[in-house]
Design a protein around this motif. Structure first.
Motif, PDB file in Angstrom:
ATOM      1  N   PRO A 284       0.949  -1.109  -0.389  1.00 50.35           N
ATOM      2  CA  PRO A 284       0.109   0.378  -0.275  1.00 50.35           C
ATOM      3  C   PRO A 284       1.013   1.186   0.220  1.00 50.35           C
ATOM      4  O   PRO A 284       1.861   1.251   0.586  1.00 50.35           O
ATOM      5  CB  PRO A 284      -0.897  -0.477   1.691  1.00 50.35           C
ATOM      6  CG  PRO A 284       0.102  -0.843   2.248  1.00 50.35           C
ATOM      7  CD  PRO A 284       0.802  -1.840   1.028  1.00 50.35           C
ATOM      8  N   GLU A 285       0.699   1.996  -0.664  1.00 49.36           N
ATOM      9  CA  GLU A 285       1.184   3.717  -1.104  1.00 49.36           C
ATOM     10  C   GLU A 285       1.250   4.460   0.605  1.00 49.36           C
ATOM     11  O   GLU A 285       0.108   4.637   0.831  1.00 49.36           O
ATOM     12  CB  GLU A 285       0.843   4.507  -2.304  1.00 49.36           C
ATOM     13  CG  GLU A 285       1.511   3.603  -3.246  1.00 49.36           C
ATOM     14  CD  GLU A 285       0.892   3.942  -4.956  1.00 49.36           C
ATOM     15  OE1 GLU A 285       0.362   5.019  -5.034  1.00 49.36           O
ATOM     16  OE2 GLU A 285       1.055   3.889  -5.591  1.00 49.36           O
ATOM     17  N   GLN A 286       2.418   4.621   1.339  1.00 49.12           N
ATOM     18  CA  GLN A 286       1.989   5.252   1.929  1.00 49.12           C
ATOM     19  C   GLN A 286       2.798   6.769   1.469  1.00 49.12           C
ATOM     20  O   GLN A 286       3.242   6.915   0.878  1.00 49.12           O
ATOM     21  CB  GLN A 286       2.966   5.084   3.157  1.00 49.12           C
ATOM     22  CG  GLN A 286       2.324   3.405   3.152  1.00 49.12           C
ATOM     23  CD  GLN A 286       0.800   3.863   4.703  1.00 49.12           C
ATOM     24  OE1 GLN A 286       0.452   4.566   5.059  1.00 49.12           O
ATOM     25  NE2 GLN A 286       0.213   2.464   3.972  1.00 49.12           N
TER      26      GLN A 286
ATOM     27  N   ASP B 145       3.581  19.269  -5.192  1.00 49.59           N
ATOM     28  CA  ASP B 145       2.622  19.026  -4.270  1.00 49.59           C
ATOM     29  C   ASP B 145       2.290  17.996  -4.328  1.00 49.59           C
ATOM     30  O   ASP B 145       2.915  17.107  -4.633  1.00 49.59           O
ATOM     31  CB  ASP B 145       1.390  19.678  -5.030  1.00 49.59           C
ATOM     32  CG  ASP B 145       1.441  19.002  -6.254  1.00 49.59           C
ATOM     33  OD1 ASP B 145       2.366  19.213  -7.053  1.00 49.59           O
ATOM     34  OD2 ASP B 145       0.021  18.620  -6.799  1.00 49.59           O
ATOM     35  N   PRO B 146       0.899  16.976  -2.790  1.00 43.48           N
ATOM     36  CA  PRO B 146       1.548  15.921  -2.477  1.00 43.48           C
ATOM     37  C   PRO B 146       0.522  15.177  -4.446  1.00 43.48           C
ATOM     38  O   PRO B 146       0.871  13.820  -3.880  1.00 43.48           O
ATOM     39  CB  PRO B 146       0.291  15.785  -1.947  1.00 43.48           C
ATOM     40  CG  PRO B 146       0.304  17.345  -1.411  1.00 43.48           C
ATOM     41  CD  PRO B 146       1.073  18.647  -2.357  1.00 43.48           C
TER      42      PRO B 146
ATOM     43  N   LEU C 111       8.764  19.824  -0.836  1.00 46.69           N
ATOM     44  CA  LEU C 111       8.791  19.255  -2.471  1.00 46.69           C
ATOM     45  C   LEU C 111       8.723  17.542  -2.011  1.00 46.69           C
ATOM     46  O   LEU C 111       8.596  17.260  -1.293  1.00 46.69           O
ATOM     47  CB  LEU C 111      10.077  18.938  -4.008  1.00 46.69           C
ATOM     48  CG  LEU C 111      11.495  18.148  -3.098  1.00 46.69           C
ATOM     49  CD1 LEU C 111      11.962  16.702  -3.095  1.00 46.69           C
ATOM     50  CD2 LEU C 111      12.414  18.779  -3.348  1.00 46.69           C
ATOM     51  N   TYR C 112       8.324  16.932  -2.739  1.00 55.08           N
ATOM     52  CA  TYR C 112       7.844  15.064  -3.179  1.00 55.08           C
ATOM     53  C   TYR C 112       8.023  14.975  -3.732  1.00 55.08           C
ATOM     54  O   TYR C 112       8.926  14.988  -5.189  1.00 55.08           O
ATOM     55  CB  TYR C 112       6.160  15.603  -3.349  1.00 55.08           C
ATOM     56  CG  TYR C 112       5.368  16.137  -2.222  1.00 55.08           C
ATOM     57  CD1 TYR C 112       4.908  15.539  -1.162  1.00 55.08           C
ATOM     58  CD2 TYR C 112       5.070  17.536  -2.391  1.00 55.08           C
ATOM     59  CE1 TYR C 112       4.059  16.865  -0.279  1.00 55.08           C
ATOM     60  CE2 TYR C 112       4.385  18.280  -1.594  1.00 55.08           C
ATOM     61  CZ  TYR C 112       4.244  17.915  -0.501  1.00 55.08           C
ATOM     62  OH  TYR C 112       3.421  18.447   1.000  1.00 55.08           O
TER      63      TYR C 112
ATOM     64  N   HIS D  69       5.865   4.938  -2.597  1.00 56.50           N
ATOM     65  CA  HIS D  69       5.385   6.230  -1.708  1.00 56.50           C
ATOM     66  C   HIS D  69       5.474   7.234  -1.778  1.00 56.50           C
ATOM     67  O   HIS D  69       6.747   7.725  -2.487  1.00 56.50           O
ATOM     68  CB  HIS D  69       6.602   5.609  -0.203  1.00 56.50           C
ATOM     69  CG  HIS D  69       5.900   4.167   0.002  1.00 56.50           C
ATOM     70  ND1 HIS D  69       5.411   3.450   0.942  1.00 56.50           N
ATOM     71  CD2 HIS D  69       7.099   3.074   0.368  1.00 56.50           C
ATOM     72  CE1 HIS D  69       5.146   2.108   0.663  1.00 56.50           C
ATOM     73  NE2 HIS D  69       6.207   1.784   1.012  1.00 56.50           N
ATOM     74  N   ASN D  70       5.015   8.311  -1.174  1.00 53.05           N
ATOM     75  CA  ASN D  70       4.899   9.745  -1.940  1.00 53.05           C
ATOM     76  C   ASN D  70       5.940   9.823  -0.535  1.00 53.05           C
ATOM     77  O   ASN D  70       5.236  10.034   0.635  1.00 53.05           O
ATOM     78  CB  ASN D  70       3.468  10.335  -1.416  1.00 53.05           C
ATOM     79  CG  ASN D  70       3.625  11.810  -2.487  1.00 53.05           C
ATOM     80  OD1 ASN D  70       4.697  11.846  -3.040  1.00 53.05           O
ATOM     81  ND2 ASN D  70       2.713  12.527  -2.092  1.00 53.05           N
ATOM     82  N   LEU D  71       7.033  10.525  -0.560  1.00 53.84           N
ATOM     83  CA  LEU D  71       7.942  10.933  -0.179  1.00 53.84           C
ATOM     84  C   LEU D  71       8.204  12.505   0.282  1.00 53.84           C
ATOM     85  O   LEU D  71       7.776  12.798  -0.966  1.00 53.84           O
ATOM     86  CB  LEU D  71       9.441  10.473   0.165  1.00 53.84           C
ATOM     87  CG  LEU D  71      10.212   8.855  -0.003  1.00 53.84           C
ATOM     88  CD1 LEU D  71      11.260   8.674  -0.349  1.00 53.84           C
ATOM     89  CD2 LEU D  71       8.798   8.265   0.968  1.00 53.84           C
ATOM     90  N   GLU D  72       7.945  13.055   0.773  1.00 55.53           N
ATOM     91  CA  GLU D  72       8.291  15.003   1.137  1.00 55.53           C
ATOM     92  C   GLU D  72       9.472  15.245   2.084  1.00 55.53           C
ATOM     93  O   GLU D  72       9.465  14.781   2.684  1.00 55.53           O
ATOM     94  CB  GLU D  72       7.354  15.149   1.976  1.00 55.53           C
ATOM     95  CG  GLU D  72       6.788  16.577   2.421  1.00 55.53           C
ATOM     96  CD  GLU D  72       5.396  17.083   2.661  1.00 55.53           C
ATOM     97  OE1 GLU D  72       4.620  17.668   2.431  1.00 55.53           O
ATOM     98  OE2 GLU D  72       4.319  15.739   3.603  1.00 55.53           O
ATOM     99  N   ILE D  73       9.773  16.185   1.938  1.00 56.62           N
ATOM    100  CA  ILE D  73      10.879  17.206   2.482  1.00 56.62           C
ATOM    101  C   ILE D  73      10.668  18.493   2.275  1.00 56.62           C
ATOM    102  O   ILE D  73       9.656  18.951   1.631  1.00 56.62           O
ATOM    103  CB  ILE D  73      12.698  16.871   2.169  1.00 56.62           C
ATOM    104  CG1 ILE D  73      12.348  17.044   0.534  1.00 56.62           C
ATOM    105  CG2 ILE D  73      13.181  15.631   2.111  1.00 56.62           C
ATOM    106  CD1 ILE D  73      14.282  17.720   0.611  1.00 56.62           C
TER     107      ILE D  73
END
Length: 126
Positions: free
Chosen positions: A58-60, A88-89, A106-107, A114-118
């Motif tokens: 599952p994508e987190q 954007d997410p 940024l994403y 998985h959607n990573l963000e800093i």
């Protein structure tokens, strides 16, 4: 007593590849094996415990609060590797960063989607 997040489990199609990706892009120490996990330790002693999944992953979403210097370094590694990133997410603004809440963000996606963000400033302006 204050409650602190200690670790979370990150499911992956390839445990070792995912842990190596996170360590590489985020500029972290190598991820040792602990039982079935590759343990990616973050700067605040929270760990991402990457585990092999034989079924669907599952994508987190995983967000990392970083300094301006760390942001530049991570963003540089993302660009060096030719990874697509978004402001954007929802991945509607490719190749851009955001300046939400007076910081930068940024994403990008890991090998599992998985959607990573800093971000350099917590949501709400910190």
């Amino acid at each position: 007593m204050a409650v602190h997040l200690n670790h979370t489990i990150v499911p992956a199609r390839d445990r070792d590849e995912t842990a190596a990706f996170l360590v590489d892009v985020l500029g972290l120490d190598p991820a040792p094996i602990y039982g079935p996990f590759r343990v990616v330790t973050l700067g605040n002693d929270v760990s991402l415990d990457v585990i092999q999944s034989d079924g669907p992953v599952p994508e987190q979403h995983y967000a990392f609060l970083v300094s301006d210097e760390e942001f530049d370094q991570i963003w540089g590694r993302i660009k060096e590797r030719g990874l697509t990133f978004w402001a954007d997410p929802y991945h509607r603004q490719p190749g851009r960063i955001n300046t939400n809440d007076g910081g930068r963000g940024l994403y990008w996606s890991d090998p599992n989607g998985h959607n990573l963000e800093i971000i350099t400033v917590p949501y709400g302006g910190g």
